[in-house]
Design a protein around this motif. Structure first.
Motif, PDB file in Angstrom:
ATOM      1  N   PRO A 190       0.811  -1.226   0.000  1.00 32.05           N
ATOM      2  CA  PRO A 190       0.000   0.000   0.000  1.00 32.05           C
ATOM      3  C   PRO A 190       0.843   1.274   0.000  1.00 32.05           C
ATOM      4  N   GLN A 191       1.967   1.266   0.701  1.00 37.99           N
ATOM      5  CA  GLN A 191       2.862   2.427   0.687  1.00 37.99           C
ATOM      6  C   GLN A 191       3.388   2.670  -0.715  1.00 37.99           C
ATOM      7  N   HIS A 192       3.760   1.607  -1.389  1.00 41.26           N
ATOM      8  CA  HIS A 192       4.313   1.745  -2.741  1.00 41.26           C
ATOM      9  C   HIS A 192       3.259   2.265  -3.711  1.00 41.26           C
ATOM     10  N   PHE A 208       4.538   6.453  -1.312  1.00 43.90           N
ATOM     11  CA  PHE A 208       5.382   6.710  -0.137  1.00 43.90           C
ATOM     12  C   PHE A 208       6.633   5.836  -0.240  1.00 43.90           C
ATOM     13  N   LEU A 209       7.523   6.181  -1.155  1.00 49.09           N
ATOM     14  CA  LEU A 209       8.630   5.299  -1.505  1.00 49.09           C
ATOM     15  C   LEU A 209       9.684   5.208  -0.412  1.00 49.09           C
ATOM     16  N   ARG A 210       9.918   6.289   0.312  1.00 51.91           N
ATOM     17  CA  ARG A 210      10.904   6.236   1.390  1.00 51.91           C
ATOM     18  C   ARG A 210      10.418   5.302   2.498  1.00 51.91           C
ATOM     19  N   GLU A 211       9.159   5.459   2.859  1.00 47.62           N
ATOM     20  CA  GLU A 211       8.584   4.589   3.885  1.00 47.62           C
ATOM     21  C   GLU A 211       8.544   3.135   3.398  1.00 47.62           C
ATOM     22  N   PHE A 212       8.222   2.969   2.105  1.00 50.03           N
ATOM     23  CA  PHE A 212       8.193   1.612   1.536  1.00 50.03           C
ATOM     24  C   PHE A 212       9.561   0.947   1.630  1.00 50.03           C
ATOM     25  N   ALA A 213      10.608   1.686   1.312  1.00 49.21           N
ATOM     26  CA  ALA A 213      11.960   1.120   1.362  1.00 49.21           C
ATOM     27  C   ALA A 213      12.304   0.661   2.777  1.00 49.21           C
ATOM     28  N   ALA A 214      11.897   1.423   3.775  1.00 50.77           N
ATOM     29  CA  ALA A 214      12.163   1.036   5.164  1.00 50.77           C
ATOM     30  C   ALA A 214      11.383  -0.224   5.528  1.00 50.77           C
ATOM     31  N   TYR A 272       7.772  -8.871  -3.351  1.00 51.63           N
ATOM     32  CA  TYR A 272       9.087  -9.340  -2.896  1.00 51.63           C
ATOM     33  C   TYR A 272      10.052  -9.516  -4.070  1.00 51.63           C
ATOM     34  N   ARG A 273       9.512  -9.875  -5.222  1.00 53.92           N
ATOM     35  CA  ARG A 273      10.349 -10.194  -6.380  1.00 53.92           C
ATOM     36  C   ARG A 273      10.677  -8.972  -7.235  1.00 53.92           C
ATOM     37  N   ASP A 274       9.827  -8.004  -7.237  1.00 53.03           N
ATOM     38  CA  ASP A 274       9.981  -6.867  -8.140  1.00 53.03           C
ATOM     39  C   ASP A 274      10.320  -5.581  -7.385  1.00 53.03           C
ATOM     40  N   GLU A 275       9.333  -5.044  -6.667  1.00 50.94           N
ATOM     41  CA  GLU A 275       9.536  -3.753  -5.999  1.00 50.94           C
ATOM     42  C   GLU A 275      10.643  -3.802  -4.943  1.00 50.94           C
ATOM     43  N   TYR A 276      10.769  -4.935  -4.232  1.00 55.85           N
ATOM     44  CA  TYR A 276      11.840  -5.041  -3.229  1.00 55.85           C
ATOM     45  C   TYR A 276      13.214  -4.989  -3.889  1.00 55.85           C
ATOM     46  N   VAL A 277      13.353  -5.666  -5.019  1.00 58.02           N
ATOM     47  CA  VAL A 277      14.633  -5.671  -5.736  1.00 58.02           C
ATOM     48  C   VAL A 277      14.988  -4.264  -6.199  1.00 58.02           C
TER      49      VAL A 277
END
Length: 207
Positions: free
Chosen positions: A33-35, A39-45, A75-80
């Motif tokens: 939901p953050q992504h 909210f990309l900074r929060e998502f990265a954390a 987990y496979r895309d946005e996390y990478v």
């Protein structure tokens, strides 16, 4: 675990019946939901916290399985993209990706199940529908894939008031007819968003 706890319980029961000893991991936010909301900074954390934990679990050598494609694919895309090498090398499989390689008992059913798959899942994992067909065939069950587009829910999109007309129009394009023409007990839908959309417009939540 919060929106469809019964689905999680059913999956655990299935794995036990197949002879496995499943462990339900403690809840940890995925960050999707953050992504979606930018909210990309929060998502990265959030992603880093989740990755650190899943990387630890990975050292146990047990397969990790998720039940919702839209979350597992993060987990496979946005996390990478967000973490790069800091993500780790753990893998989370969707249930069908793991189940298709397991021996299954033969079951019986008098009807033909109809499968409507999540649009993002089909796009990212083209083998999804074929895998489910193989699983059902191995279990002695009849299942047909129904060609559909987006159900119109699209995560949080369909929950926002200004999108209601578009959301309903998308549902009516390719989902309304097969849903209305299939007995609820035989309708299978892989996406949580899609099941929520069917419940909203047709009054029942598919399996």
């Amino acid at each position: 675990s919060f929106y469809e706890a019964d689905l999680v319980a059913d999956a655990m029961a299935l794995l036990r019946k197949l002879g496995f000893d499943p462990v339900l991991l403690p809840f940890l936010p995925n960050g999707k939901p953050q992504h979606v909301k930018g909210f990309l900074r929060e998502f990265a954390a959030t992603a880093q916290t989740a990755s650190d934990f899943l990387q630890q679990v990975n050292t146990l050598g047990a397969p990790m399985i998720g039940l919702d494609a839209s979350l597992v694919l993060v987990y496979r895309d946005e996390y990478v993209k967000a973490l790069g090498e800091r993500r780790g090398d753990y893998q989370v499989s969707l249930l069908h990706e793991w189940l298709v390689n397991q021996p299954l008992p033969t079951l019986q059913s008098s009807g033909v199940f109809k499968l409507l798959a999540h649009c993002t899942e089909k796009t990212a994992l083209p083998a999804t529908e074929k895998s489910w067909q193989q699983i059902f065939q191995q279990a002695g069950l009849s299942m047909q894939v129904v060609a559909t587009g987006c159900c119109g829910m699209a995560g949080t999109y369909g929950h926002e008031a200004q999108n209601q007309a578009n959301s309903r129009a998308l549902f009516d394009l390719s989902w309304a007819a097969p849903v209305q023409q299939t007995a609820p007990d035989l309708l299978l839908v892989t996406g949580f968003s899609c099941r929520s959309q069917v419940k909203r417009y047709e009054g029942f939540k598919p399996k």
